[in-house]
Enzyme design. Structure first.
Site, short mmCIF file in Angstrom:
data_model
loop_
_atom_site.label_atom_id
_atom_site.label_comp_id
_atom_site.label_asym_id
_atom_site.label_seq_id
_atom_site.Cartn_x
_atom_site.Cartn_y
_atom_site.Cartn_z
N LYS A 186 -41.51 -86.91 34.02
CA LYS A 186 -40.30 -87.03 33.18
C LYS A 186 -39.88 -85.61 32.81
O LYS A 186 -40.44 -85.00 31.89
CB LYS A 186 -40.62 -87.85 31.94
CG LYS A 186 -39.46 -88.58 31.29
CD LYS A 186 -38.30 -87.73 30.85
CE LYS A 186 -38.52 -87.01 29.55
NZ LYS A 186 -37.42 -86.07 29.22
N GLY A 239 -44.35 -78.94 25.67
CA GLY A 239 -43.16 -79.00 24.83
C GLY A 239 -43.52 -78.61 23.41
O GLY A 239 -44.55 -77.95 23.17
N SER A 240 -42.71 -79.02 22.47
CA SER A 240 -42.93 -78.59 21.08
C SER A 240 -44.15 -79.29 20.47
O SER A 240 -44.54 -80.38 20.91
CB SER A 240 -41.69 -78.92 20.26
OG SER A 240 -41.49 -80.31 20.25
N THR A 243 -43.35 -82.87 19.15
CA THR A 243 -43.39 -83.94 20.15
C THR A 243 -44.83 -84.16 20.62
O THR A 243 -45.25 -85.29 20.86
CB THR A 243 -42.46 -83.61 21.34
OG1 THR A 243 -41.19 -83.21 20.85
CG2 THR A 243 -42.27 -84.80 22.24
N GLY A 244 -45.59 -83.08 20.73
CA GLY A 244 -46.99 -83.20 21.15
C GLY A 244 -47.77 -84.15 20.23
O GLY A 244 -48.56 -84.98 20.69
N GLU A 262 -49.63 -78.86 25.97
CA GLU A 262 -49.35 -77.42 25.91
C GLU A 262 -48.14 -77.27 25.00
O GLU A 262 -47.03 -77.65 25.38
CB GLU A 262 -49.02 -76.88 27.31
CG GLU A 262 -50.16 -76.94 28.29
CD GLU A 262 -51.29 -75.99 27.95
OE1 GLU A 262 -51.10 -75.08 27.13
OE2 GLU A 262 -52.38 -76.18 28.50
N CYS A 297 -43.15 -69.96 25.52
CA CYS A 297 -44.06 -70.48 24.49
C CYS A 297 -45.01 -69.42 23.95
O CYS A 297 -45.32 -69.40 22.77
CB CYS A 297 -44.86 -71.63 25.06
SG CYS A 297 -45.67 -71.19 26.61
N GLU A 397 -41.92 -71.50 14.78
CA GLU A 397 -41.55 -71.10 16.15
C GLU A 397 -40.03 -71.19 16.28
O GLU A 397 -39.45 -72.26 16.11
CB GLU A 397 -42.20 -72.03 17.18
CG GLU A 397 -41.91 -71.56 18.60
CD GLU A 397 -42.34 -72.56 19.68
OE1 GLU A 397 -42.09 -73.77 19.50
OE2 GLU A 397 -42.89 -72.12 20.68
P1 NAD Z 1 -39.49 -80.80 23.33
O1 NAD Z 1 -40.77 -81.17 22.65
O2 NAD Z 1 -38.23 -81.06 22.62
O3 NAD Z 1 -39.36 -81.57 24.72
C1 NAD Z 1 -40.34 -81.45 25.72
C2 NAD Z 1 -40.31 -82.71 26.57
O4 NAD Z 1 -40.69 -83.82 25.76
C3 NAD Z 1 -38.93 -83.05 27.15
O5 NAD Z 1 -39.09 -83.59 28.44
C4 NAD Z 1 -38.43 -84.11 26.19
O6 NAD Z 1 -37.50 -84.98 26.79
C5 NAD Z 1 -39.71 -84.84 25.88
N1 NAD Z 1 -39.69 -85.59 24.61
C6 NAD Z 1 -38.95 -85.34 23.51
N2 NAD Z 1 -39.18 -86.29 22.57
C7 NAD Z 1 -40.10 -87.13 23.10
C8 NAD Z 1 -40.76 -88.30 22.62
N3 NAD Z 1 -40.51 -88.79 21.41
N4 NAD Z 1 -41.65 -88.90 23.44
C9 NAD Z 1 -41.92 -88.41 24.67
N5 NAD Z 1 -41.32 -87.33 25.19
C10 NAD Z 1 -40.42 -86.69 24.40
O7 NAD Z 1 -39.63 -79.28 23.77
P2 NAD Z 1 -38.52 -78.38 24.46
O8 NAD Z 1 -37.53 -78.01 23.41
O9 NAD Z 1 -38.05 -79.03 25.70
O10 NAD Z 1 -39.37 -77.10 24.90
C11 NAD Z 1 -39.63 -76.04 24.05
C12 NAD Z 1 -41.03 -76.17 23.47
O11 NAD Z 1 -41.97 -76.21 24.54
C13 NAD Z 1 -41.42 -74.98 22.62
O12 NAD Z 1 -42.07 -75.44 21.48
C14 NAD Z 1 -42.38 -74.22 23.51
O13 NAD Z 1 -43.31 -73.41 22.83
C15 NAD Z 1 -43.05 -75.32 24.26
N6 NAD Z 1 -43.66 -74.84 25.50
C16 NAD Z 1 -45.02 -74.70 25.55
C17 NAD Z 1 -45.63 -74.19 26.71
C18 NAD Z 1 -47.13 -74.01 26.80
O14 NAD Z 1 -47.63 -73.86 27.90
N7 NAD Z 1 -47.85 -74.01 25.69
C19 NAD Z 1 -44.84 -73.85 27.81
C20 NAD Z 1 -43.47 -74.02 27.72
C21 NAD Z 1 -42.89 -74.51 26.56
#
Ligand code: NAD
Length: 496
Positions: A186, A239-240, A243-244, A262, A297, A397
């Site tokens: 996804k 992702g964030s 959401t994690g 991550e 990130c 962040e």
């Molecule tokens: P986000 O958490 O908004 O979204 C990430 C993914 O999660 C997207 O595909 C989104 O559609 C999905 N998502 C959102 N809500 C969800 C839910 N309720 N259930 C399941 N999936 C859901 O993050 P973003 O804004 O796309 O990316 C930026 C973030 O990613 C920053 O916090 C950054 O630090 C982090 N990031 C971390 C790494 C790492 O390796 N640690 C690498 C890249 C980005």
């Protein structure tokens, strides 16, 4: 530049989901509506998958996993297929880079020379490693033996962000596939084009139908369904942190699936009094916080500098930041493009306003003409001094080109400031005193520590954080462990 722009205008973009080896529209017919951050052009139309689509993709992945069509392929055959996929990605590198640029606004140059090659190298690294990686047996006994083998999980769900779409996807789907799993990916709603293109290439390379699925859509709908699905055995997310945490809850609410996360960071960059090369530290710092408009990130967004060096560092940073003024993403000479969306730009600008309101001093370089025209979503490199440790710009962040400068007098104070964060992704210490370097690096609470450097990275070393930066690791041979579970098998030779 004109050649690239001409090609972008004629790009054929796949916007349908890829399920069981075919491109299909979502059952509901819903689509994602959005504009390109590059020039505001309408790039709507990617399928917005919902529960029915996720069910179809997971069912296909489950069926193919149980059929063993991929899982039981000889490692040599799996390697052949994934090497072919790497080759096809290489042949399509320009198109993949254009797709990512038009959707995310990151400079084409970054994608073409750095990001897409990195994704291909990661795929090759994992593929090469497959048959060099052994399972275990316990120490020998006379009449029994136990083997400890890595078993595939089954259906693996992968959820990715927009800031480096293909690198992050490949770090996950390559080891997952090589371990024998079937995957359902996804992608972020902001960046689905390139992974849909890779799905096309995966089929061409010989990945059997149903083993590799892509279900674009909104996170709260498609992502949530995937993470809650009872037939998904593992969910791997980048992702964030917010959401994690939801992903962890979904795993608990459903089938206790394996989770890999991550997440975000607010990484510290310490410059000790014993740092002899402050100019070099400033260059490396500026590159790592301002590259890709700070949408990395592990970007070092807090510099913690000895008070005696602070003024010099700020001078260097001010002149260095000029190199990272955003410019036209499709100009092949641009190092820095846009932020991903107007929404993200507003979020970053709001943090900047909060910083000013908290009493901090803001420095930004003089904008060039392009930037003043403000036709695209972008933010100038921003450096804050005189910051309050409890302010949002120091604690949260921002995921933008925003750096806070914090002074210190003793190294103990520097370590305490560095570790006073809910995040623990990366960290750095700059010093010419080896003893200090060693001891500070041991004290820093982070998954990755750099000494007199930042951002060093290759496929052989694990990448990932601790605390609210995540659970588990991407990259390196340790990633194979994430996408498998250990099985112990006892064999008795007496009772045959
Ligand atoms: P986000 O958490 O908004 O979204 C990430 C993914 O999660 C997207 O595909 C989104 O559609 C999905 N998502 C959102 N809500 C969800 C839910 N309720 N259930 C399941 N999936 C859901 O993050 P973003 O804004 O796309 O990316 C930026 C973030 O990613 C920053 O916090 C950054 O630090 C982090 N990031 C971390 C790494 C790492 O390796 N640690 C690498 C890249 C980005």
């Amino acid at each position: 530049m004109e050649r690239i722009k001409g090609k972008v205008n004629n790009l054929k973009i796949e916007k349908r989901a890829f399920i069981n080896g075919s491109f299909v529209k979502s059952v509901s017919g819903k689509i994602i509506r959005k504009e390109s951050p590059v020039d505001g052009r309408n790039i709507s139309g990617v399928c917005a998958c919902s529960a029915e689509d996720i069910n179809k993709a997971v069912a296909a992945a489950k069926r193919t996993f149980e059929s063993k069509v991929w899982r039981d392929k000889h490692p040599d055959e799996k390697k052949e297929v994934l090497f072919e996929l790497a080759l096809l990605m290489e042949k399509n590198r320009e198109k993949l880079a254009m797709l990512d640029t038009i959707e995310t606004g990151r400079a084409f140059r970054n994608y073409y020379y750095d990001s897409i090659p990195k994704a291909i190298q990661a795929l090759r690294y994992f593929t090469e490693s497959l048959d060099k990686y052994y399972d275990y047996a316990i120490p020998p006994r006379v009449d029994t033996l136990a083997t400890i083998t890595r078993e595939p999980l089954g259906v693996v769900g992968i959820i990715t962000p927009w800031n480096d779409p293909l690198v992050v996807s490949t770090w996950k789907f390559a080891p997952a596939l090589l371990m024998g799993n079937s995957v359902v990916i996804k992608p972020a709603e902001q960046s689905s084009f390139s992974i849909l293109e890779v799905a096309k290439l995966a089929k061409k390379a010989g990945i059997p139908d149903g083993v590799f699925n892509v279900v674009p859509g909104y996170g709260e709908i498609a992502g949530k369904e995937l993470a809650l699905h009872r037939d998904v055995a593992g969910i791997f997310f980048t992702g964030s942190s917010e959401t994690g945490k939801l992903i962890l809850q979904y795993a608990g609410q459903s089938n206790m699936k394996k989770v890999g996360l991550e997440c975000g960071g607010k990484s510290p960059f310490i410059i000790s009094k014993n740092c002899k090369n402050v100019k070099k530290a400033a260059d490396v710092l500026a590159k790592n916080i301002f590259y890709n408009q700070g949408q990395i990130c592990s970007a070092p967004s807090r510099v913690i500098v000895h008070n005696d060096l602070k003024a010099r560092l700020i001078d260097y940073l001010k002149s260095e930041s000029i190199k990272y003024i955003p410019d036209d993403p499709f100009d092949v000479n641009s190092e820095v493009g846009c932020v991903v969306s107007k929404e993200q730009q507003d979020k970053i600008e709001n943090y900047i306003k909060q910083g000013i309101k908290s009493g901090a001093t803001l420095m930004t370089p003089t904008p060039n003409n392009w930037f003043s025209a403000k036709k695209r979503t972008a933010v100038l490199p921003s450096i804050f001094t005189d910051v309050k440790l409890e302010s949002s710009i120091v604690k949260e962040e921002i995921f933008g080109p925003v750096l806070v400068v914090i002074g210190f007098d003793t190294i103990k104070e520097a370590i305490d400031i560095a570790n006073n964060s809910k995040y623990g992704l990366a960290a750095s210490i700059w010093t010419s005193d080896l003893n200090e370097a060693y001891h500070v690096s041991r004290e820093l609470r982070a998954g990755i520590v750099h000494i007199n450097s930042y951002g060093d990275d290759d496929n052989t070393a694990p990448f990932g954080g601790i605390k609210e930066s995540g659970i588990g690791k991407d990259k390196s041979i340790f990633a194979f462990d994430e996408y498998s579970s250990l099985k112990t098998t006892w064999i008795n030779f007496d009772n045959i």
